[in-house]
Design a protein around this motif. Sequence first.
Motif, PDB file in Angstrom:
ATOM      1  N   LYS A   1      -2.480 -80.191  -2.186  1.00 45.60           N
ATOM      2  CA  LYS A   1      -3.776 -79.683  -1.747  1.00 45.60           C
ATOM      3  C   LYS A   1      -4.632 -79.375  -2.968  1.00 45.60           C
ATOM      4  N   TYR A   2      -5.894 -79.688  -2.853  1.00 42.75           N
ATOM      5  CA  TYR A   2      -6.841 -79.361  -3.926  1.00 42.75           C
ATOM      6  C   TYR A   2      -7.659 -78.164  -3.464  1.00 42.75           C
ATOM      7  N   VAL A   3      -7.661 -77.133  -4.251  1.00 43.51           N
ATOM      8  CA  VAL A   3      -8.365 -75.914  -3.869  1.00 43.51           C
ATOM      9  C   VAL A   3      -9.352 -75.558  -4.969  1.00 43.51           C
ATOM     10  N   GLU A   4     -10.581 -75.339  -4.588  1.00 38.68           N
ATOM     11  CA  GLU A   4     -11.598 -74.994  -5.582  1.00 38.68           C
ATOM     12  C   GLU A   4     -11.854 -73.495  -5.562  1.00 38.68           C
ATOM     13  N   GLU A   5     -12.097 -72.965  -6.752  1.00 36.08           N
ATOM     14  CA  GLU A   5     -12.313 -71.520  -6.889  1.00 36.08           C
ATOM     15  C   GLU A   5     -13.476 -71.272  -7.834  1.00 36.08           C
ATOM     16  N   GLY A   6     -14.248 -70.235  -7.541  1.00 34.39           N
ATOM     17  CA  GLY A   6     -15.360 -69.874  -8.411  1.00 34.39           C
ATOM     18  C   GLY A   6     -16.535 -70.817  -8.251  1.00 34.39           C
ATOM     19  N   LYS A   7     -17.576 -70.603  -9.075  1.00 31.74           N
ATOM     20  CA  LYS A   7     -18.734 -71.496  -8.996  1.00 31.74           C
ATOM     21  C   LYS A   7     -19.232 -71.806 -10.407  1.00 31.74           C
ATOM     22  N   TYR A   8     -20.010 -72.823 -10.475  1.00 27.86           N
ATOM     23  CA  TYR A   8     -20.503 -73.286 -11.765  1.00 27.86           C
ATOM     24  C   TYR A   8     -21.132 -72.141 -12.549  1.00 27.86           C
ATOM     25  N   PRO A   9     -20.895 -71.927 -13.770  1.00 27.32           N
ATOM     26  CA  PRO A   9     -20.136 -72.794 -14.689  1.00 27.32           C
ATOM     27  C   PRO A   9     -18.660 -72.408 -14.808  1.00 27.32           C
ATOM     28  N   LYS A  10     -18.188 -71.551 -13.894  1.00 23.52           N
ATOM     29  CA  LYS A  10     -16.789 -71.118 -13.988  1.00 23.52           C
ATOM     30  C   LYS A  10     -15.981 -71.612 -12.795  1.00 23.52           C
ATOM     31  N   ALA A  11     -16.224 -72.821 -12.413  1.00 21.31           N
ATOM     32  CA  ALA A  11     -15.481 -73.393 -11.281  1.00 21.31           C
ATOM     33  C   ALA A  11     -14.129 -73.922 -11.755  1.00 21.31           C
ATOM     34  N   THR A  12     -13.122 -73.740 -10.905  1.00 17.17           N
ATOM     35  CA  THR A  12     -11.767 -74.202 -11.237  1.00 17.17           C
ATOM     36  C   THR A  12     -11.201 -74.955 -10.044  1.00 17.17           C
ATOM     37  N   ARG A  13     -10.437 -75.938 -10.345  1.00 12.91           N
ATOM     38  CA  ARG A  13      -9.743 -76.636  -9.259  1.00 12.91           C
ATOM     39  C   ARG A  13      -8.239 -76.466  -9.475  1.00 12.91           C
ATOM     40  N   HIS A  14      -7.563 -76.073  -8.407  1.00 13.05           N
ATOM     41  CA  HIS A  14      -6.108 -75.913  -8.456  1.00 13.05           C
ATOM     42  C   HIS A  14      -5.454 -77.038  -7.675  1.00 13.05           C
ATOM     43  N   PHE A  15      -4.288 -77.414  -8.123  1.00 10.43           N
ATOM     44  CA  PHE A  15      -3.506 -78.413  -7.395  1.00 10.43           C
ATOM     45  C   PHE A  15      -2.257 -77.725  -6.869  1.00 10.43           C
ATOM     46  N   ILE A  16      -2.063 -77.792  -5.568  1.00 15.89           N
ATOM     47  CA  ILE A  16      -0.929 -77.078  -4.970  1.00 15.89           C
ATOM     48  C   ILE A  16      -0.084 -78.043  -4.132  1.00 15.89           C
ATOM     49  N   PRO A  17       1.052 -78.456  -4.662  1.00 13.58           N
ATOM     50  CA  PRO A  17       1.943 -79.293  -3.841  1.00 13.58           C
ATOM     51  C   PRO A  17       2.533 -78.460  -2.707  1.00 13.58           C
ATOM     52  N   ILE A  18       2.540 -79.012  -1.521  1.00 18.65           N
ATOM     53  CA  ILE A  18       3.137 -78.293  -0.387  1.00 18.65           C
ATOM     54  C   ILE A  18       4.104 -79.210   0.367  1.00 18.65           C
ATOM     55  N   LEU A  19       5.095 -78.592   0.910  1.00 16.30           N
ATOM     56  CA  LEU A  19       6.137 -79.305   1.650  1.00 16.30           C
ATOM     57  C   LEU A  19       6.844 -78.283   2.524  1.00 16.30           C
ATOM     58  N   CYS A  20       7.835 -78.720   3.279  1.00 17.37           N
ATOM     59  CA  CYS A  20       8.613 -77.763   4.073  1.00 17.37           C
ATOM     60  C   CYS A  20       9.264 -76.765   3.130  1.00 17.37           C
ATOM     61  N   ASN A  21       9.197 -75.500   3.477  1.00 16.49           N
ATOM     62  CA  ASN A  21       9.726 -74.449   2.605  1.00 16.49           C
ATOM     63  C   ASN A  21      11.216 -74.167   2.823  1.00 16.49           C
TER      64      ASN A  21
END
Lengths: 293, 220
Positions: free
Chosen positions: B39-59
């Motif tokens: 999953k790609y999750v965006e946080e914050g806003k310009y100029p401090k925007a960040t994108r996180h990558f979160i692998p998900i699967l059965c826990n």
Amino acid sequence: MIPGLQPLPEVPWGPIIGVYFILAGMAAGTTLVAEWVAPQDSRTAAAFAWKTSWVVLVALMLCGVLLIVDLGRPARFFLMLTRFSNLGSAMSVGAKLIALKGFLLTLYLYLLHRRRYALAAGDVALAPGVTRVAYAVVPLLLAVASLCLAAYPAILLARTWFAPLAACSGAALLFVTTALLMGAAVATCAASDEALVTRLRDVMLFLGAAQLCLLLLAGLALYGGAPALERALAALIAGRNAAVFWGLVIGVGLGLPLVALATMRQQYLVTMASAVCLLVGAATLRFLIFTVA
Amino acid sequence: MARLGMLIDLRTCIGCHACSVACKAEFDVPLGVFRDTVKYVEEGKYPKATRHFIPILCNHCEEAPCLKACPTGAIIRVENGEIVINKGDCNVNRFCMAACPYGAIYVDPEEHVAQKCTFCEHRTAQGMQPACVEACPMRCRIFGDLDDPASTIAQKVRANTTTVWKPEAGTKPRVMYIDPKEALKHLVNEGIQVDPRAQMAGNPHTAQGTYAAHPGKQPQ
């Protein structure tokens, strides 16, 4: 749910399951109310029980058909009845409850069939021993199974992530009162005896008032609760489901029939129309508890 | 008996989807459904925007809701703790999907049974690593016995602060994350956030999901 926030995957159960919850509730409530208001006179009681039991049987059969349609083929439904490896599963217990109720209902219909013949032949008194016990125990067991079936959707839905209203503290009670209201409405439509209709009118008034109070208490329990519960409450009373809730559940489903039943007590048509309104309101509420998130 | 689990280091995940592709290939997963995705999750806003990558699967939760939900006993926990679905016993009632707070189970559109990540049980039973772990170019996934103090996963769990997705669900997941930026909190609470990379013309769900973590930032 927050507008614009669409989760994946889609909610796994569709309207078929919602309709199944309504029919199962109606079947359960009709049995319970029919037992509750059973007339003293043997002939009237047997006729009333006979009629309502057939309605319940049809509703139960429709439940089975809906589940089979949802699952895709009959064998998948029967698998839930024959597997006992996970009795902790609410769905497993629910499927067996439906089967148990179906069995008891068939037995009860057989007993009623014999009773009607006996009454027609002028044999009013029940034979002592097993016969008397059967006529006492079978309806009792049927009522217990029906009560469990009425509350069962709350237990099932409380285990899911998409029906937060079912996890709130009044949900099981609301499922029971909606089932009873639907049952009272069906019983009213099936009743042909004037005294019985009068009794059912009082039952509907009581249940409608109780439902109103329970809705208020459930709202208080949801207000200030967990975020998911508050979101569900907002969606129900002020969101996209608000029109259905205020219009069908509160207005048409409770307000209108309660006023009509309280003020125009002697009018048969008003009673029947009120019964239909209560049926619609209770069914809608069950569906909303299932769908609102 | 081993207690198999997975640790995912979000500091090193680059969102390349090699794990998703390896999983798809391993199980021939049909289009439109996933056992393992990022999953790609965006946080914050310009100029401090960040994108996180979160692998998900059965826990493969210790307190697995799917396991308790299944009315036919099709979902079982094998000896090493992996939770698998016996296809022959599944009647597609979808209660497991309704109970899983992670949306990790799907109905296979071709086989018409519920399916999910098995931690590659067929591979791990032979001492191999799951396909997603082998495919990860950044080695951000570590798989092994959580109870073996000498295992890499146990050592890394000891050496780092780890967290799980939705700890409030009380499911005690065996998939843990190293998540110093607290990206997991930005995944939506109900269901799974839509991967914006999967957005296609005419698919309204993906367009909404892109902004799911920040409802106030709807596209104008």
